[in-house]
Design an enzyme around this catalytic site. Structure first.
Site, PDB file in Angstrom:
ATOM      1  N   HIS A   1      29.177  39.286  44.107  1.00  0.00           N
ATOM      2  CA  HIS A   1      27.924  38.573  43.785  1.00  0.00           C
ATOM      3  C   HIS A   1      27.441  38.044  45.126  1.00  0.00           C
ATOM      4  O   HIS A   1      27.828  36.963  45.561  1.00  0.00           O
ATOM      5  CB  HIS A   1      28.171  37.449  42.780  1.00  0.00           C
ATOM      6  CG  HIS A   1      28.575  37.973  41.432  1.00  0.00           C
ATOM      7  ND1 HIS A   1      29.034  37.177  40.418  1.00  0.00           N
ATOM      8  CD2 HIS A   1      28.584  39.236  40.925  1.00  0.00           C
ATOM      9  CE1 HIS A   1      29.310  37.921  39.356  1.00  0.00           C
ATOM     10  NE2 HIS A   1      29.052  39.168  39.643  1.00  0.00           N
TER      11      HIS A   1
ATOM     12  N   ARG B   1      28.379  48.868  28.719  1.00  0.00           N
ATOM     13  CA  ARG B   1      27.640  48.487  29.924  1.00  0.00           C
ATOM     14  C   ARG B   1      27.649  49.691  30.849  1.00  0.00           C
ATOM     15  O   ARG B   1      28.651  50.415  30.921  1.00  0.00           O
ATOM     16  CB  ARG B   1      28.283  47.278  30.628  1.00  0.00           C
ATOM     17  CG  ARG B   1      27.590  46.911  31.940  1.00  0.00           C
ATOM     18  CD  ARG B   1      27.935  45.522  32.483  1.00  0.00           C
ATOM     19  NE  ARG B   1      29.316  45.335  32.847  1.00  0.00           N
ATOM     20  CZ  ARG B   1      30.227  44.681  32.138  1.00  0.00           C
ATOM     21  NH1 ARG B   1      29.878  44.143  30.979  1.00  0.00           N
ATOM     22  NH2 ARG B   1      31.459  44.567  32.548  1.00  0.00           N
TER      23      ARG B   1
ATOM     24  N   ASP C   1      30.599  47.858  42.858  1.00  0.00           N
ATOM     25  CA  ASP C   1      30.624  47.200  41.543  1.00  0.00           C
ATOM     26  C   ASP C   1      30.024  48.170  40.531  1.00  0.00           C
ATOM     27  O   ASP C   1      28.799  48.306  40.453  1.00  0.00           O
ATOM     28  CB  ASP C   1      29.827  45.887  41.603  1.00  0.00           C
ATOM     29  CG  ASP C   1      29.894  45.104  40.302  1.00  0.00           C
ATOM     30  OD1 ASP C   1      30.678  45.486  39.414  1.00  0.00           O
ATOM     31  OD2 ASP C   1      29.153  44.110  40.186  1.00  0.00           O
TER      32      ASP C   1
ATOM     33  N   GLU D   1      26.686  50.354  34.845  1.00  0.00           N
ATOM     34  CA  GLU D   1      26.359  49.590  36.058  1.00  0.00           C
ATOM     35  C   GLU D   1      26.384  50.490  37.285  1.00  0.00           C
ATOM     36  O   GLU D   1      27.400  51.129  37.570  1.00  0.00           O
ATOM     37  CB  GLU D   1      27.381  48.457  36.246  1.00  0.00           C
ATOM     38  CG  GLU D   1      27.182  47.677  37.531  1.00  0.00           C
ATOM     39  CD  GLU D   1      28.104  46.460  37.645  1.00  0.00           C
ATOM     40  OE1 GLU D   1      29.209  46.483  37.065  1.00  0.00           O
ATOM     41  OE2 GLU D   1      27.701  45.495  38.318  1.00  0.00           O
TER      42      GLU D   1
ATOM     43  N   HIS E   1      34.190  39.123  30.495  1.00  0.00           N
ATOM     44  CA  HIS E   1      35.142  38.970  31.603  1.00  0.00           C
ATOM     45  C   HIS E   1      36.579  39.252  31.158  1.00  0.00           C
ATOM     46  O   HIS E   1      37.506  38.557  31.539  1.00  0.00           O
ATOM     47  CB  HIS E   1      35.038  37.565  32.224  1.00  0.00           C
ATOM     48  CG  HIS E   1      33.761  37.357  32.968  1.00  0.00           C
ATOM     49  ND1 HIS E   1      33.315  36.122  33.358  1.00  0.00           N
ATOM     50  CD2 HIS E   1      32.828  38.240  33.406  1.00  0.00           C
ATOM     51  CE1 HIS E   1      32.162  36.256  33.996  1.00  0.00           C
ATOM     52  NE2 HIS E   1      31.840  37.528  34.033  1.00  0.00           N
TER      53      HIS E   1
ATOM     54  N   ASP F   1      34.948  48.310  34.244  1.00  0.00           N
ATOM     55  CA  ASP F   1      34.125  47.692  35.294  1.00  0.00           C
ATOM     56  C   ASP F   1      35.057  47.446  36.465  1.00  0.00           C
ATOM     57  O   ASP F   1      35.877  46.528  36.439  1.00  0.00           O
ATOM     58  CB  ASP F   1      33.525  46.380  34.770  1.00  0.00           C
ATOM     59  CG  ASP F   1      32.593  45.708  35.788  1.00  0.00           C
ATOM     60  OD1 ASP F   1      32.574  46.132  36.963  1.00  0.00           O
ATOM     61  OD2 ASP F   1      31.901  44.752  35.395  1.00  0.00           O
TER      62      ASP F   1
ATOM     63  N   ASP G   1      56.650  28.652  49.241  1.00  0.00           N
ATOM     64  CA  ASP G   1      56.140  29.155  50.516  1.00  0.00           C
ATOM     65  C   ASP G   1      55.481  30.530  50.373  1.00  0.00           C
ATOM     66  O   ASP G   1      55.346  31.276  51.333  1.00  0.00           O
ATOM     67  CB  ASP G   1      57.267  29.200  51.560  1.00  0.00           C
ATOM     68  CG  ASP G   1      58.427  30.063  51.085  1.00  0.00           C
ATOM     69  OD1 ASP G   1      58.446  30.421  49.884  1.00  0.00           O
ATOM     70  OD2 ASP G   1      59.304  30.384  51.905  1.00  0.00           O
TER      71      ASP G   1
HETATM   72  N1  GLY Z   1      32.052  43.047  38.026  1.00  0.00           N
HETATM   73  C1  GLY Z   1      31.298  41.867  38.074  1.00  0.00           C
HETATM   74  C2  GLY Z   1      29.913  42.086  37.700  1.00  0.00           C
HETATM   75  O1  GLY Z   1      29.577  43.132  37.171  1.00  0.00           O
HETATM   76  O2  GLY Z   1      29.058  41.292  37.955  1.00  0.00           O
HETATM   77 MN    MN Z   2      27.951  43.482  38.603  1.00  0.00          MN
HETATM   78 MN    MN Z   3      30.671  44.936  37.426  1.00  0.00          MN
END
Ligand code: GLY
Ligand code: MN
Ligand code: MN
Length: 433
Positions: free
Chosen positions: A356, A401, A266, A403, A238, A255, A35
């Protein structure tokens, strides 16, 4: 007080529909075991249109029914509310969320045909939730015999994407403010991670720090599972285990983004565990940063995400050839996609309520021009697997990376995450704090 923003969105969707009826189901609850449920998060479309975040709900917008906005919701239930917390109930759905009328969810099967009747088309995202599909299709089936009495029924099912996701793709000022808040919280977390990291720490200690900063600032949850990958883990796109002990000389790729008010940040930063990049790390890092700079410089209304990606691909491929990771000449390395051995993902995706986010990338088979209000990530990277025996040994196990989150403005773009250090000297300074 009812927030007018949701009524404005419903009005815009009703306008875009032109005719028919639109049905959106709340996100299903996921059982973890027995549950115990997984944490609940409302479906983004549902939240976008109603700001109503309870499970077991259905939203109906209609151009034909005399009631253009109704909600089906869980009724008040004092005993259940003792366990699970308060519910708006049928009256609350009207008083607090602006439904013209609301019904108990148990009446969906009986009442949904009334809303499908005389609608020529049904806007519904078929295939996303099979249990919901079953209920909608049953209602449709039960609407058809009514035609014998002179009414009509939907003969087209249209993906809600066509009216709803197109609106969600462009962010208004209120949405940008929520995104900025999510990103500012994320910035605080990344800067704290840079200051905290030391050889001998585990990746999960950094993850805990990030999650702590998010939550302390009122973020409901991370926008996705944080990636905290050190050493060769930085090359795994990932990576989620976040359980390795970090060594001096490692890079750490983080990330992680907060969600705030249903909007996602993100952001990725890559930084040295001992506070200083080694020479091979430096070369890879500067290359990724140069690629990101080129992509951001290409961002403006009318440009496409394909063009933004092409900038990163060109800079990265030139650099990979120069460093001896990819065989030249550059033009052939690009056309034959040799760079993909080390840069295997795209540079950008839309960002919004979903990390996304929704919205079409292509229209009529062609990359779609960017417009003011679109938000997306710019996230080039280079990942040299630890076991890549084609790569010069000094680069193996290096993953970088960078971002950032970018808003398209009237004449260019604004980097919403620019407060987070990324120039190499700034990163090293932030790591020595
Ligand atoms: N953290 C997911 C991406 O960078 O797309
Ligand atoms: Mn991303
Ligand atoms: Mn990302």
């Amino acid at each position: 007080m009812i927030d007018p923003v949701f009524a404005e969105r419903r009005a815009r969707v009703l306008e875009a529909m032109k005719s028919g009826v639109l049905v959106v189901f709340s996100a299903p609850q996921a059982i973890r075991n027995n549950d115990v449920e997984h944490e609940y998060r409302q479906d983004s479309d549902f939240h976008y249109l109603a700001g109503f975040d309870e499970p077991e709900s259905v939203l109906v917008l209609s151009r034909v029914h005399e009631k253009p906005f109704v909600l089906f919701v869980r009724p008040k239930d004092p005993e259940r509310e003792t366990w699970d917390g308060p519910r708006a109930g049928v009256d609350g759905a009207v008083a607090e969320f602006g439904a013209v009328e609301a019904f108990p969810i148990a009446e969906l099967a009986q009442r949904l045909p009334d809303f499908l009747e005389n609608a020529d088309r049904l806007y519904y995202r078929i295939g996303r939730d099979r249990a919901a599909d079953d209920r909608v299709l049953s209602a449709l089936e039960r609407t058809r015999p009514r035609a014998r009495r002179g009414s009509s029924y939907p003969t087209e099912i249209v993906d809600t994407e066509t009216v709803l996701h197109e609106l969600r793709r462009k962010k208004d000022a209120g949405e940008v403010a929520l995104l900025q808040r999510a990103i500012d919280i994320t910035a605080e977390a990344h800067v704290a991670a840079m200051a905290a990291v030391r050889p001998g720490m585990h990746e999960y200690e950094i993850e805990a720090l990030l999650r702590g900063v998010f939550r302390r600032n009122g973020s409901e949850r991370p926008a996705y599972a944080p990636i905290v990958g050190s050493g060769a883990n930085s090359t795994i796109l990932h990576y989620h285990q976040n359980d390795r002990k970090m060594d001096a000389g490692d890079l750490l790729l983080v990330d992680a983004g907060a969600e705030y008010g249903y909007y996602a940040a993100d952001v990725t930063r890559t930084f040295p565990v001992s506070g200083e990049f080694t020479p091979p790390q430096r070369r890879i890092y500067d290359l990724v940063l140069a690629a990101q700079d080129a992509s951001i410089a290409a961002t403006k209304p009318g440009a496409t995400l394909d063009a933004v990606h092409a900038e990163s691909v060109r800079v990265i491929t030139e650099g990979l050839v120069e460093l001896g990771l990819v065989q030249g000449p550059v033009d052939a390395a690009i056309s034959e996609e040799r760079y993909k051995r080390y840069y295997m993902h795209k540079t950008s995706h839309y960002l919004g309520m979903d990390v996304h986010d929704v919205g079409r990338y292509f229209v009529g088979g062609k990359p779609r021009p960017l417009e003011e209000g679109v938000v997306f990530t710019v996230e080039p990277g280079i990942y040299v697997a630890a076991h890549d025996d084609q790569a010069p040994a000094e680069y193996r196990g290096i993953g970088v990376r960078i971002e950032d989150d970018v808003l398209v403005t009237a004449d260019g773009c604004r980097v919403l995450s620019e407060a987070i250090p990324k120039r190499r000297r700034d990163v090293e300074l932030a790591c020595r704090k």
